[in-house]
Design a protein around this motif. Structure first.
Motif, PDB file in Angstrom:
ATOM      1  N   ARG A 166       0.774  -1.271  -0.186  1.00 17.21           N
ATOM      2  CA  ARG A 166      -0.039  -0.071  -0.018  1.00 17.21           C
ATOM      3  C   ARG A 166       0.745   1.167  -0.146  1.00 17.21           C
ATOM      4  N   GLU A 167       1.952   1.053   0.715  1.00 14.92           N
ATOM      5  CA  GLU A 167       3.056   2.427   0.707  1.00 14.92           C
ATOM      6  C   GLU A 167       3.598   2.519  -0.705  1.00 14.92           C
ATOM      7  N   TYR A 168       3.789   1.441  -1.279  1.00 20.16           N
ATOM      8  CA  TYR A 168       4.645   1.360  -2.653  1.00 20.16           C
ATOM      9  C   TYR A 168       3.734   1.863  -3.599  1.00 20.16           C
ATOM     10  N   ALA A 169       2.257   1.653  -3.598  1.00 18.58           N
ATOM     11  CA  ALA A 169       1.722   1.992  -4.815  1.00 18.58           C
ATOM     12  C   ALA A 169       1.235   3.486  -4.737  1.00 18.58           C
ATOM     13  N   GLY A 170       1.232   4.164  -5.972  1.00 16.71           N
ATOM     14  CA  GLY A 170       1.197   5.609  -6.007  1.00 16.71           C
ATOM     15  C   GLY A 170       2.107   6.209  -7.162  1.00 16.71           C
ATOM     16  N   PHE A 171       2.230   7.511  -7.075  1.00 17.25           N
ATOM     17  CA  PHE A 171       3.018   8.130  -7.981  1.00 17.25           C
ATOM     18  C   PHE A 171       4.127   8.845  -7.364  1.00 17.25           C
ATOM     19  N   TRP A 172       5.469   8.675  -8.000  1.00 11.28           N
ATOM     20  CA  TRP A 172       6.669   8.785  -7.297  1.00 11.28           C
ATOM     21  C   TRP A 172       7.577   9.831  -8.619  1.00 11.28           C
ATOM     22  N   GLY A 173       8.194  10.609  -8.187  1.00 13.60           N
ATOM     23  CA  GLY A 173       9.080  11.474  -8.922  1.00 13.60           C
ATOM     24  C   GLY A 173       9.091  13.007  -8.624  1.00 13.60           C
ATOM     25  N   PRO A 174       9.992  13.775  -9.418  1.00  9.96           N
ATOM     26  CA  PRO A 174      11.071  13.372 -10.103  1.00  9.96           C
ATOM     27  C   PRO A 174      12.111  12.781  -9.437  1.00  9.96           C
TER      28      PRO A 174
ATOM     29  N   ASP B 121      24.243   8.608 -18.242  1.00 10.11           N
ATOM     30  CA  ASP B 121      24.842   8.343 -16.787  1.00 10.11           C
ATOM     31  C   ASP B 121      23.770   8.994 -15.833  1.00 10.11           C
ATOM     32  N   ALA B 122      22.978  10.107 -16.154  1.00 14.96           N
ATOM     33  CA  ALA B 122      22.185  10.698 -15.224  1.00 14.96           C
ATOM     34  C   ALA B 122      20.812  11.266 -16.125  1.00 14.96           C
ATOM     35  N   PHE B 123      19.601  10.671 -15.434  1.00 17.72           N
ATOM     36  CA  PHE B 123      18.446  11.117 -16.226  1.00 17.72           C
ATOM     37  C   PHE B 123      17.203  11.247 -15.030  1.00 17.72           C
ATOM     38  N   VAL B 124      15.940  11.576 -15.716  1.00 17.60           N
ATOM     39  CA  VAL B 124      14.955  11.826 -14.702  1.00 17.60           C
ATOM     40  C   VAL B 124      13.980  10.956 -14.871  1.00 17.60           C
ATOM     41  N   VAL B 125      13.235  10.394 -13.825  1.00 25.73           N
ATOM     42  CA  VAL B 125      12.550   9.256 -13.866  1.00 25.73           C
ATOM     43  C   VAL B 125      11.115   9.570 -13.254  1.00 25.73           C
ATOM     44  N   PHE B 126      10.087   9.285 -13.792  1.00 23.98           N
ATOM     45  CA  PHE B 126       8.719   9.402 -13.062  1.00 23.98           C
ATOM     46  C   PHE B 126       8.203   7.948 -13.113  1.00 23.98           C
ATOM     47  N   ARG B 127       7.369   7.708 -12.012  1.00 28.10           N
ATOM     48  CA  ARG B 127       6.748   6.198 -11.983  1.00 28.10           C
ATOM     49  C   ARG B 127       5.648   6.525 -11.249  1.00 28.10           C
ATOM     50  N   VAL B 128       4.411   5.267 -12.124  1.00 30.85           N
ATOM     51  CA  VAL B 128       3.332   5.227 -11.659  1.00 30.85           C
ATOM     52  C   VAL B 128       2.989   3.716 -11.108  1.00 30.85           C
ATOM     53  N   ILE B 129       2.906   3.380 -10.007  1.00 27.99           N
ATOM     54  CA  ILE B 129       2.490   1.926  -9.542  1.00 27.99           C
ATOM     55  C   ILE B 129       1.121   1.771  -9.019  1.00 27.99           C
ATOM     56  N   ARG B 130       0.576   0.844  -9.650  1.00 27.23           N
ATOM     57  CA  ARG B 130      -0.916   0.498  -9.137  1.00 27.23           C
ATOM     58  C   ARG B 130      -0.668  -0.913  -8.830  1.00 27.23           C
TER      59      ARG B 130
ATOM     60  N   MET C   1       4.550  11.753  -4.931  1.00 24.86           N
ATOM     61  CA  MET C   1       4.069  12.915  -5.402  1.00 24.86           C
ATOM     62  C   MET C   1       2.463  12.622  -5.332  1.00 24.86           C
ATOM     63  N   ASP C   2       1.912  13.940  -5.572  1.00 21.47           N
ATOM     64  CA  ASP C   2       0.281  14.026  -5.537  1.00 21.47           C
ATOM     65  C   ASP C   2      -0.196  13.510  -6.941  1.00 21.47           C
ATOM     66  N   GLU C   3      -1.113  12.926  -7.171  1.00 27.32           N
ATOM     67  CA  GLU C   3      -1.636  12.362  -8.403  1.00 27.32           C
ATOM     68  C   GLU C   3      -1.943  13.778  -9.277  1.00 27.32           C
ATOM     69  N   ALA C   4      -2.291  14.888  -8.708  1.00 28.61           N
ATOM     70  CA  ALA C   4      -2.704  16.234  -9.402  1.00 28.61           C
ATOM     71  C   ALA C   4      -1.271  16.647 -10.095  1.00 28.61           C
ATOM     72  N   ASP C   5      -0.334  16.477  -9.551  1.00 32.25           N
ATOM     73  CA  ASP C   5       1.088  17.199  -9.854  1.00 32.25           C
ATOM     74  C   ASP C   5       1.554  16.201 -10.902  1.00 32.25           C
ATOM     75  N   PHE C   6       1.211  15.047 -11.319  1.00 38.20           N
ATOM     76  CA  PHE C   6       2.030  13.918 -12.095  1.00 38.20           C
ATOM     77  C   PHE C   6       1.847  14.678 -13.408  1.00 38.20           C
ATOM     78  N   VAL C   7       1.054  14.746 -13.949  1.00 41.76           N
ATOM     79  CA  VAL C   7       0.990  15.311 -15.701  1.00 41.76           C
ATOM     80  C   VAL C   7       1.485  16.444 -15.737  1.00 41.76           C
TER      81      VAL C   7
END
Length: 267
Positions: free
Chosen positions: A39-47, A78-87, A233-239
């Motif tokens: 439950r903690e893992y699910a959700g929106f993460w980033g940047p 060697d360096a980049f930005v990632v966003f992830r959504v876990i359902r 992240m908050d879902e509203a901030d993701f897009v």
């Protein structure tokens, strides 16, 4: 009401559910019930700030792209930005990971390339434009009801389809270990990945990652070491954050779904 031939009667053995959780109807198939960490893992993460290096600590360099084999990464690697959504819904798991790569350095873009190789993928100019990639994984909880997830489909590669389909192995799993999530993926002859993501902070608001990947490319084995740090992240901030990332990385090929009203199929 049972009969003399039911399990647990004086004439039969004990019911399997008493000793084997797989057959215990009181043990849930729901991943949230099996381990609250899901439950903690699910959700929106980033940047997420992610760093890659090859064995020995050398920053991972960009590589020319082979459009036939769909291998190579002609961007800063060697360096980049990632966003992830876990359902996670009951027994089902879906992980969508969005990668943003900066343009390659000038010394890479100015070099002569072997025949058939490219210094860019898609539309754009090497050294001026970055790149976007989306990776997806799908999985289900195991029959053992042990809070583990078996991956049943994934894609990867520079164009997100170098590999697409079921992992060709029985040991591609995602599981919890104390305060961490452990991911293991093995695609024989292509890549083997082991990564741990550990919750940090009093509210578990950050994921700290470390991992290794061993890739087979044209008969050569390359080991890559990764590290990452991602806030929740908050879902509203993701897009809106994705839109900024496309602009910040000067990505030319912006997908149509980004301008749509829906949350890109991840909501």
């Amino acid at each position: 009401m049972g009969n003399s031939m039911s399990c647990g009667s004086p004439l039969t053995m004990a019911c399997l559910g008493l000793t084997d959780r797989r057959y215990d109807p009181t043990v849930s198939d729901d991943l949230f019930d099996q381990d609250a960490l899901w439950r903690e893992y699910a959700g929106f993460w980033g940047p997420e700030a992610r760093r890659y290096s090859v064995a020995g600590g050398t920053p991972r360099p960009p590589t020319p792209y082979d459009p036939v084999q769909k291998k190579g990464l002609p961007f800063r690697a060697d360096a980049f930005v990632v966003f992830r959504v876990i359902r996670i819904e009951e027994t089902r798991y879906r992980n969508m990971v969005f990668y943003f790569y900066e343009p390659a350095p000038a010394e890479f873009c100015d070099q002569d390339l072997p025949e058939g190789m490219q210094n860019f993928i898609g539309n754009g100019v090497c050294g001026e434009n970055g790149f976007f990639q989306v990776i997806e994984e799908f999985g289900v909880s195991t029959y053992e009801k042990d809070a583990k997830i078996n991956l049943i489909w994934q894609n990867m590669g520079p164009e997100s389809d170098e590999v697409s389909g079921p992992p060709r192995t029985k040991i591609s799993t995602v599981s919890t270990v104390e305060n961490s999530v452990f991911r293991y993926l093995n695609i024989p002859g292509v890549v083997a990945v082991a990564e741990s993501l550990t919750f940090m902070g009093e509210d578990r608001g950050h994921l700290v990652g470390s991992g290794t990947a061993t890739k087979l490319d044209q008969g050569n084995l390359t080991q890559i070491v990764s590290s990452s740090l991602a806030p929740r992240m908050d879902e509203a901030d993701f897009v809106p954050a994705l839109r900024r990332a496309f602009a910040d990385h000067s990505v030319v090929d912006v997908p149509d779904w980004l301008s749509g009203a829906g949350p890109l199929g991840v909501g």
